[in-house]
Design an enzyme around this catalytic site. Structure first.
Site, mmCIF file in Angstrom:
data_model
loop_
_atom_site.group_PDB
_atom_site.id
_atom_site.type_symbol
_atom_site.label_atom_id
_atom_site.label_comp_id
_atom_site.label_asym_id
_atom_site.label_seq_id
_atom_site.Cartn_x
_atom_site.Cartn_y
_atom_site.Cartn_z
ATOM 1 N N ASP A 275 -13.669 -0.660 0.931
ATOM 2 C CA ASP A 275 -13.651 -1.856 0.086
ATOM 3 C C ASP A 275 -14.563 -2.965 0.598
ATOM 4 O O ASP A 275 -14.499 -4.092 0.122
ATOM 5 C CB ASP A 275 -12.221 -2.377 -0.103
ATOM 6 C CG ASP A 275 -11.603 -2.955 1.168
ATOM 7 O OD1 ASP A 275 -11.932 -2.453 2.262
ATOM 8 O OD2 ASP A 275 -10.798 -3.884 1.060
ATOM 9 N N ASP B 53 -16.795 0.110 4.962
ATOM 10 C CA ASP B 53 -15.602 0.882 4.647
ATOM 11 C C ASP B 53 -15.400 0.913 3.131
ATOM 12 O O ASP B 53 -16.251 0.458 2.370
ATOM 13 C CB ASP B 53 -14.380 0.324 5.387
ATOM 14 C CG ASP B 53 -13.866 -0.978 4.802
ATOM 15 O OD1 ASP B 53 -14.647 -1.698 4.149
ATOM 16 O OD2 ASP B 53 -12.671 -1.301 5.005
ATOM 17 N N LYS C 264 -4.224 -6.303 -1.948
ATOM 18 C CA LYS C 264 -4.404 -7.393 -0.990
ATOM 19 C C LYS C 264 -4.329 -8.688 -1.782
ATOM 20 O O LYS C 264 -4.995 -8.841 -2.812
ATOM 21 C CB LYS C 264 -5.752 -7.285 -0.280
ATOM 22 C CG LYS C 264 -5.876 -6.072 0.641
ATOM 23 C CD LYS C 264 -7.236 -6.019 1.328
ATOM 24 C CE LYS C 264 -7.341 -4.824 2.254
ATOM 25 N NZ LYS C 264 -8.675 -4.720 2.905
ATOM 26 N N ARG D 165 0.834 -1.199 0.000
ATOM 27 C CA ARG D 165 0.000 0.000 0.000
ATOM 28 C C ARG D 165 0.867 1.247 0.000
ATOM 29 O O ARG D 165 1.877 1.300 0.701
ATOM 30 C CB ARG D 165 -0.908 0.019 1.229
ATOM 31 C CG ARG D 165 -1.970 1.107 1.211
ATOM 32 C CD ARG D 165 -2.680 1.201 2.542
ATOM 33 N NE ARG D 165 -3.116 -0.101 3.032
ATOM 34 C CZ ARG D 165 -3.452 -0.328 4.301
ATOM 35 N NH1 ARG D 165 -3.384 0.649 5.179
ATOM 36 N NH2 ARG D 165 -3.848 -1.521 4.683
ATOM 37 N N SER E 213 -8.540 0.335 0.671
ATOM 38 C CA SER E 213 -9.295 0.016 1.878
ATOM 39 C C SER E 213 -9.984 1.262 2.427
ATOM 40 O O SER E 213 -10.731 1.925 1.728
ATOM 41 C CB SER E 213 -8.369 -0.637 2.908
ATOM 42 O OG SER E 213 -9.093 -1.115 4.003
#
Length: 461
Positions: free
Chosen positions: A243, A241, A118, A17, A108
């Site tokens: 995602d 959230d 991910k 990330r 995310s």
């Protein structure tokens, strides 16, 4: 063969990330595709592995997806592109299609300029040393060569159908808030097929997140949801959230239920069906939760924070249910064992119907404790783990009652306090819980005293 070096800070514990245009680029995505495809071939022994790819609603996601797919195909991988949707839909794709691996492009719950990846392999998460090995493959240029392929499939309706399969709940009035995140389309389709009255907020996917930040663990992001619950006299409100793998929940009175409270309620029907089952919660969870699981006849197990670690522990113990304070809820009971906030929402509706009581009443039945929310305060990535180690060493010397499952969780006559280093951000995380306000104040002082010799003072408490 020439190698490729990622910015080291993007190779994190549970995912890759970074900030798009600063630490993360299309070139990174392409190199990751090459490295991940090569890693999957090495680990699976499959020359042309099948890998699912999905992406969230961030503005940078489509370009990153295209570069990632190009990189994977260069290794000989057969890529199944499932398109825009929540992270759990990508997990569902790998499980339902029997694929060797999967990657979700998602930032995310982070700000709009973040994005990342991910990963999963052979039914399990890719994390820790596995991510570092992927970085090493790229740096050394150990890329496999092959002629891959890609196909695009639309799984959304199948995914929604699987989530509501055998739904056991009755009609309720529910307000839903997708926060303009990737869960929006699935939420629309799912609520059309559930009984009751459903009011949708911010269901249009928009990577600028115009309504509010898509993180339901921060109460300020639930203001709109609370207002809509009151306006429509709804039974409850549900938020997701960015995602779709973390859930937020408010009752009909507009009160927030945090992750451990949600898990305590979800455990009731699960343990009624599966007496004696193990249920896992992370180290940040209230003692109320662990006591409630034991009261219901289950086996409470405290685990380390992190969705990858929880999934691994579930497989090891056969636990049908697990959860984190962050709102990740994992159902292996009647489902796949991954964290899916949309499916968790379905099970919340079932639990309320099963109990024959309002969510507010169920919340009030839980024992009362005085506790802080999850406190997060800045600490450099290069320093955060050292601070926790220093605190742990001083506590051991003082003979404190300490659990070191993840950071330090200190039990005293008043209750407990926790300090751990975040694996995903440059912060320390703390929490305190006591039977009363006086005890909570003493725990806060104890935490501050434990941190002071390391030169750390939380900016607010």
């Amino acid at each position: 063969m020439s190698g490729y070096r990622f910015e080291p800070t993007i190779l994190r514990e549970y995912d890759i990330r970074g900030i798009v245009g600063k630490t993360l680029s299309g070139a990174d995505a392409q190199a990751l595709g090459q490295a991940f495809g090569s890693y999957v071939i090495e680990q699976s022994g499959v020359v042309a592995p099948r890998i699912a790819v999905g992406y969230d609603g961030r503005l940078s996601s489509p370009d990153l997806e295209a570069a990632l797919v190009d990189g994977m195909m260069s290794t000989g991988a057969q890529v199944t592109r499932v398109g825009l949707g929540p992270t759990p839909m990508l997990y569902y794709a790998t499980a339902s299609e029997g694929l060797e691996a999967g990657i979700m492009i998602t930032g995310s719950h982070n700000p709009p300029d973040y994005n990342g990846f991910k990963m999963m392999l052979l039914g399990g998460p890719v994390y820790g040393a596995m991510i570092q090995e992927i970085g090493k493959i790229a740096a050394e240029g150990r890329f496999k060569k092959g002629v891959g392929s890609s196909i695009s499939i639309d799984l959304m309706d199948r995914y929604v159908s699987r989530m509501i399969e055998g739904f056991r709940g009755g009609p309720l009035t529910v307000v839903w808030d997708a926060g303009n995140g990737a869960a929006g389309d699935a939420m629309i389709r799912m609520t059309r097929r559930l009984p009751g009255r459903h009011i949708l907020l911010n269901e249009v996917i928009d990577g600028t997140f115009p309504a509010h930040h898509p993180d339901p663990t921060e109460e300020k992001n639930l203001v709109q949801l609370k207002a809509a619950v009151a306006e429509h006299q709804a039974d409850l409100g549900i938020a997701f959230d960015g995602d779709g793998d973390r859930i937020g929940l408010v009752d009909g009175q507009g009160r927030v239920l945090w992750g451990d409270q949600i898990l305590a309620l979800l455990a009731r029907p699960v343990l009624a069906d599966l007496p004696g089952a193990t249920i896992i919660a992370d180290v940040k969870a209230s003692q109320v939760l662990f006591d409630e699981i034991a009261r219901l006849g289950g086996k409470p197990l405290m685990g380390a924070t992190g969705h990858s670690l929880i999934k691994k522990q579930m497989k090891q113990t056969g636990a049908p249910l697990a959860g984190e304070m962050s709102g990740h809820i994992f159902f292996a009971d009647r489902y796949y064992g991954f964290d899916d906030a949309l499916y968790a929402a379905v099970r919340v509706l079932e639990t309320v119907s099963w109990a024959g009581k309002s969510l507010a009443t169920l919340r009030d039945e839980l024992p009362k404790r005085q506790n802080t929310p999850e406190l997060r305060f800045p600490c450099a990535d290069t320093r955060k783990f050292a601070v926790v180690a220093e605190v742990k060493e001083r506590l051991a010397a003082a003979g404190a009652n300490v659990s070191a499952v993840d950071g330090v969780r200190v039990t005293t006559a008043d209750g407990w306090w926790l300090l751990r280093a975040s694996n995903t951000q440059d912060v320390l995380v703390a929490r305190c819980e006591a039977a009363d306000e006086a005890g909570l104040d003493r725990l806060k002082v104890a935490l501050l005293d434990a941190l002071a010799p390391s030169g750390v003072t939380p900016p607010q408490f």
